[in-house]
Design a protein around this motif. Sequence first.
Motif: not given
Length: 123
Positions: A88, A118, A120-122, A11, A91
């Motif tokens: 994002p 996985q 995940t880019v916030s 993340l 992701t």
Amino acid sequence: QVQLVESGGGLVQAGDSLRLSCAASGRTFSRYAMGWFRQAPGKEREFVAGMNWNGGNTYYSDSVKGRFTISKDNAKNTAYLQMNSLKPEDTAVYYCAADKYPGSRSPAGFGSWGQGTQVTVSS
């Protein structure tokens, strides 16, 4: 065929970088072309980057060109995907793939696959 195991996902925030690794088993890894694909929830698996057996030819999807770099260290039996300026929309679960024949942008063009990692880019 070779067996592949991805690592390095996680993340991160938009604008960050990640490097994915793809460790391969098999003495003939050096002869294989590599590819990276990704699959977001509810979407088909899409091509991200590819290269021939020695890295002399690399190619990318338009969405990652200039931000991602594919590479391969045959001495370490490992391929990499360096991902910079993450967004994002990057992701997804990322998969590495290998095949003896280079140049494909289709999942059908690769015979060996890892289990995925996985990313995940916030925002």
